[in-house]
Design a protein around this motif. Structure first.
Motif, PDB file in Angstrom:
ATOM      1  N   MET A 155       0.839  -1.202   0.000  1.00  9.36           N
ATOM      2  CA  MET A 155       0.000   0.000   0.000  1.00  9.36           C
ATOM      3  C   MET A 155       0.875   1.254   0.000  1.00  9.36           C
ATOM      4  SD  MET A 155      -2.947  -0.740   2.796  1.00  9.36           S
ATOM      5  CE  MET A 155      -3.889  -2.249   2.808  1.00  9.36           C
ATOM      6  N   ALA A 156       1.906   1.253   0.830  1.00 12.84           N
ATOM      7  CA  ALA A 156       2.813   2.409   0.885  1.00 12.84           C
ATOM      8  C   ALA A 156       3.467   2.631  -0.477  1.00 12.84           C
ATOM      9  CB  ALA A 156       3.865   2.207   1.973  1.00 12.84           C
ATOM     10  N   ASP A 157       3.883   1.555  -1.108  1.00 15.50           N
ATOM     11  CA  ASP A 157       4.503   1.661  -2.426  1.00 15.50           C
ATOM     12  C   ASP A 157       3.520   2.244  -3.439  1.00 15.50           C
ATOM     13  OD1 ASP A 157       6.890   1.152  -4.049  1.00 15.50           O
ATOM     14  OD2 ASP A 157       5.648  -0.352  -5.061  1.00 15.50           O
ATOM     15  N   ASP A 158       2.268   1.785  -3.404  1.00 11.25           N
ATOM     16  CA  ASP A 158       1.251   2.304  -4.321  1.00 11.25           C
ATOM     17  C   ASP A 158       1.016   3.795  -4.099  1.00 11.25           C
ATOM     18  OD1 ASP A 158       0.941  -0.242  -5.400  1.00 11.25           O
ATOM     19  OD2 ASP A 158      -0.876  -0.698  -4.249  1.00 11.25           O
ATOM     20  N   VAL A 159       0.956   4.215  -2.844  1.00 13.24           N
ATOM     21  CA  VAL A 159       0.747   5.628  -2.538  1.00 13.24           C
ATOM     22  C   VAL A 159       1.948   6.456  -3.000  1.00 13.24           C
ATOM     23  CG1 VAL A 159       0.571   7.304  -0.642  1.00 13.24           C
ATOM     24  CG2 VAL A 159      -0.905   5.282  -0.666  1.00 13.24           C
ATOM     25  N   ALA A 160       3.155   5.970  -2.737  1.00 16.23           N
ATOM     26  CA  ALA A 160       4.358   6.695  -3.166  1.00 16.23           C
ATOM     27  C   ALA A 160       4.397   6.833  -4.685  1.00 16.23           C
ATOM     28  CB  ALA A 160       5.606   5.979  -2.657  1.00 16.23           C
ATOM     29  N   GLU A 161       4.040   5.781  -5.391  1.00 11.52           N
ATOM     30  CA  GLU A 161       4.041   5.839  -6.859  1.00 11.52           C
ATOM     31  C   GLU A 161       2.959   6.764  -7.383  1.00 11.52           C
ATOM     32  OE1 GLU A 161       4.004   1.724  -8.078  1.00 11.52           O
ATOM     33  OE2 GLU A 161       6.127   1.483  -7.548  1.00 11.52           O
ATOM     34  N   ARG A 162       1.821   6.847  -6.669  1.00 16.50           N
ATOM     35  CA  ARG A 162       0.767   7.781  -7.089  1.00 16.50           C
ATOM     36  C   ARG A 162       1.240   9.216  -6.890  1.00 16.50           C
ATOM     37  NH1 ARG A 162      -2.650   8.528 -10.877  1.00 16.50           N
ATOM     38  NH2 ARG A 162      -4.312   9.966 -10.320  1.00 16.50           N
ATOM     39  N   ILE A 163       1.930   9.475  -5.786  1.00 18.07           N
ATOM     40  CA  ILE A 163       2.492  10.807  -5.547  1.00 18.07           C
ATOM     41  C   ILE A 163       3.437  11.176  -6.692  1.00 18.07           C
ATOM     42  CG2 ILE A 163       4.102  12.103  -4.090  1.00 18.07           C
ATOM     43  CD1 ILE A 163       2.896  10.563  -1.670  1.00 18.07           C
ATOM     44  N   ALA A 164       4.299  10.250  -7.082  1.00 19.98           N
ATOM     45  CA  ALA A 164       5.248  10.508  -8.163  1.00 19.98           C
ATOM     46  C   ALA A 164       4.523  10.731  -9.486  1.00 19.98           C
ATOM     47  CB  ALA A 164       6.246   9.356  -8.278  1.00 19.98           C
ATOM     48  N   ALA A 165       3.491   9.938  -9.765  1.00 20.63           N
ATOM     49  CA  ALA A 165       2.734  10.098 -11.007  1.00 20.63           C
ATOM     50  C   ALA A 165       2.055  11.464 -11.065  1.00 20.63           C
ATOM     51  CB  ALA A 165       1.692   8.988 -11.141  1.00 20.63           C
ATOM     52  N   LEU A 166       1.648  11.972  -9.901  1.00 24.71           N
ATOM     53  CA  LEU A 166       1.007  13.287  -9.841  1.00 24.71           C
ATOM     54  C   LEU A 166       2.023  14.429  -9.939  1.00 24.71           C
ATOM     55  CD1 LEU A 166      -1.574  12.497  -7.036  1.00 24.71           C
ATOM     56  CD2 LEU A 166      -2.139  13.104  -9.416  1.00 24.71           C
ATOM     57  N   GLY A 167       3.316  14.080  -9.975  1.00 26.25           N
ATOM     58  CA  GLY A 167       4.363  15.082 -10.108  1.00 26.25           C
ATOM     59  C   GLY A 167       5.000  15.489  -8.795  1.00 26.25           C
ATOM     60  N   GLY A 168       4.687  14.762  -7.718  1.00 23.87           N
ATOM     61  CA  GLY A 168       5.215  15.102  -6.409  1.00 23.87           C
ATOM     62  C   GLY A 168       6.422  14.269  -6.023  1.00 23.87           C
ATOM     63  N   VAL A 169       6.897  14.502  -4.824  1.00 19.51           N
ATOM     64  CA  VAL A 169       8.028  13.783  -4.259  1.00 19.51           C
ATOM     65  C   VAL A 169       7.506  12.962  -3.085  1.00 19.51           C
ATOM     66  CG1 VAL A 169      10.251  13.999  -3.080  1.00 19.51           C
ATOM     67  CG2 VAL A 169       9.644  15.571  -4.937  1.00 19.51           C
ATOM     68  N   ALA A 170       7.739  11.666  -3.135  1.00 18.50           N
ATOM     69  CA  ALA A 170       7.318  10.769  -2.056  1.00 18.50           C
ATOM     70  C   ALA A 170       8.406  10.751  -0.985  1.00 18.50           C
ATOM     71  CB  ALA A 170       7.074   9.368  -2.608  1.00 18.50           C
ATOM     72  N   GLN A 171       8.172  11.449   0.100  1.00 17.65           N
ATOM     73  CA  GLN A 171       9.136  11.514   1.201  1.00 17.65           C
ATOM     74  C   GLN A 171       8.937  10.292   2.096  1.00 17.65           C
ATOM     75  OE1 GLN A 171      11.612  13.492   1.771  1.00 17.65           O
ATOM     76  NE2 GLN A 171      11.236  15.038   0.233  1.00 17.65           N
ATOM     77  N   GLY A 172       9.771   9.290   1.921  1.00 16.17           N
ATOM     78  CA  GLY A 172       9.640   8.061   2.681  1.00 16.17           C
ATOM     79  C   GLY A 172      10.676   7.903   3.767  1.00 16.17           C
ATOM     80  N   THR A 173      11.319   8.977   4.166  1.00 11.02           N
ATOM     81  CA  THR A 173      12.381   8.869   5.168  1.00 11.02           C
ATOM     82  C   THR A 173      11.793   8.862   6.577  1.00 11.02           C
ATOM     83  OG1 THR A 173      12.673  11.256   5.319  1.00 11.02           O
ATOM     84  CG2 THR A 173      13.992  10.075   3.654  1.00 11.02           C
ATOM     85  N   PRO A 174      12.489   8.217   7.524  1.00 15.07           N
ATOM     86  CA  PRO A 174      12.012   8.227   8.907  1.00 15.07           C
ATOM     87  C   PRO A 174      11.878   9.646   9.469  1.00 15.07           C
ATOM     88  CG  PRO A 174      13.737   6.583   8.642  1.00 15.07           C
ATOM     89  CD  PRO A 174      13.680   7.366   7.363  1.00 15.07           C
ATOM     90  N   GLY A 175      12.805  10.503   9.123  1.00 19.75           N
ATOM     91  CA  GLY A 175      12.747  11.876   9.615  1.00 19.75           C
ATOM     92  C   GLY A 175      11.491  12.604   9.167  1.00 19.75           C
ATOM     93  N   ALA A 176      11.117  12.431   7.906  1.00 22.29           N
ATOM     94  CA  ALA A 176       9.900  13.071   7.401  1.00 22.29           C
ATOM     95  C   ALA A 176       8.673  12.511   8.104  1.00 22.29           C
ATOM     96  CB  ALA A 176       9.789  12.881   5.892  1.00 22.29           C
ATOM     97  N   LEU A 177       8.650  11.215   8.304  1.00 22.01           N
ATOM     98  CA  LEU A 177       7.524  10.583   8.988  1.00 22.01           C
ATOM     99  C   LEU A 177       7.370  11.151  10.391  1.00 22.01           C
ATOM    100  CD1 LEU A 177       6.807   6.760   9.150  1.00 22.01           C
ATOM    101  CD2 LEU A 177       6.381   8.284  11.041  1.00 22.01           C
ATOM    102  N   VAL A 178       8.439  11.159  11.152  1.00 21.32           N
ATOM    103  CA  VAL A 178       8.377  11.620  12.543  1.00 21.32           C
ATOM    104  C   VAL A 178       8.036  13.107  12.609  1.00 21.32           C
ATOM    105  CG1 VAL A 178       9.740  11.975  14.638  1.00 21.32           C
ATOM    106  CG2 VAL A 178       9.870   9.794  13.426  1.00 21.32           C
ATOM    107  N   ALA A 179       8.615  13.898  11.732  1.00 21.26           N
ATOM    108  CA  ALA A 179       8.383  15.345  11.760  1.00 21.26           C
ATOM    109  C   ALA A 179       6.953  15.716  11.370  1.00 21.26           C
ATOM    110  CB  ALA A 179       9.367  16.050  10.829  1.00 21.26           C
TER     111      ALA A 179
END
Length: 187
Positions: A69-93
Motif C-alpha cells: 500500500m505504501a509503495d502504491d501511494v508513493a508511486e501515485r504521488i510521483a505520477a502526480l508530479g510530487g516527491v514521495a518523502q519516505g524517510t524516517p525523519g519526514a515521517l516523525v516530523a
C-alpha cells in the motif's frame, strides 16, 4: 508542516493546484502506512503468551500488504508530479499521531492496542477518500481499495477481542495502554 506541494506537471485532466492537494493528502497516507508497517513488525517481534503463534503468523501478511500500500501511494504521488518523502525523519516530523506505546506484551494486549491503531488509520483513510473523491477518481479508487484491506485486517484483530455476544473486550478503551490492559485481562 505547510509546504508547497504544487507540482510543475501532473497527470492529464487534473489541474496542478488540485494535484498539489492530492500530493499533500497522500503524503500523510504514506507516513501512516510506513508507520503502520513498522508498528505491525514491532508487535510481531514483541508478542508473547499462549496466542503468540496465531498473532505472530497473522501479522506477516498484513505487514506485506501494508508495505505494498505504501509503495502504491508513493508511486501515485510521483505520477502526480510530487516527491514521495519516505524517510524516517519526514515521517516523525510530519505525523499527527503518537508513537505506538506497547512493548513486550501478551498477544491479546497487543491486539487491543492494535485495534485502536487500525481505527485511527481507517478514520483517516475515510477522510482522505472524501477529499480525493472531489478531485480525482483514480486516487479515490486507490484509497478505497486500501480501506477494504485495512478494515479486513482490523476485523482479524477484533475477532480475537470479541466475545460471543458480539462486544469487544476493549470497547471502552481510549488509549493504547487502556486497550492493552483490557486485552490482557482476556488473555
Amino acid at each position: 508542516m505547510t509546504r508547497n506541494t504544487t507540482p510543475k506537471y501532473t497527470v492529464p485532466g487534473i489541474e496542478r493546484e488540485a494535484a498539489g492537494r492530492l500530493i499533500d493528502l497522500l503524503r500523510l497516507r504514506l507516513h501512516a502506512l510506513n508507520d503502520l508497517h513498522l508498528t505491525l513488525k514491532h508487535v510481531h517481534w514483541n508478542v508473547v503468551g499462549p496466542h503468540f503463534i496465531a498473532v505472530h503468523s497473522m501479522l506477516d501478511p498484513q505487514v506485506d500488504r501494508v508495505r505494498d500500500m505504501a509503495d502504491d501511494v508513493a508511486e501515485r504521488i510521483a505520477a502526480l508530479g510530487g516527491v514521495a518523502q519516505g524517510t524516517p525523519g519526514a515521517l516523525v516530523a510530519e505525523r499527527t499521531w503518537d508513537d505506538y506505546s506497547i512493548g513486550r506484551a501478551d498477544a491479546i494486549a497487543h491486539l487491543g492496542a492494535l485495534d485502536l491503531v487500525y481505527t485511527g488509520v481507517i478514520e483517516d483513510v475515510r477522510a482522505a477518500i472524501k477529499v480525493a473523491g472531489d478531485i480525482d477518481a483514480a486516487t479515490e479508487d486507490l484509497l478505497i481499495e486500501q480501506l477494504r484491506d485495512l478494515e479486513q485486517f482490523q476485523w482479524f484483530v477484533r475477532a480475537h477481542l470479541e466475545n460471543s455476544g458480539g462486544a469487544l473486550a476493549t470497547g471502552q478503551a481510549r488509549t493504547e495502554e487502556e486497550a492493552a490492559a483490557e486485552g490482557a485481562e482476556l488473555g
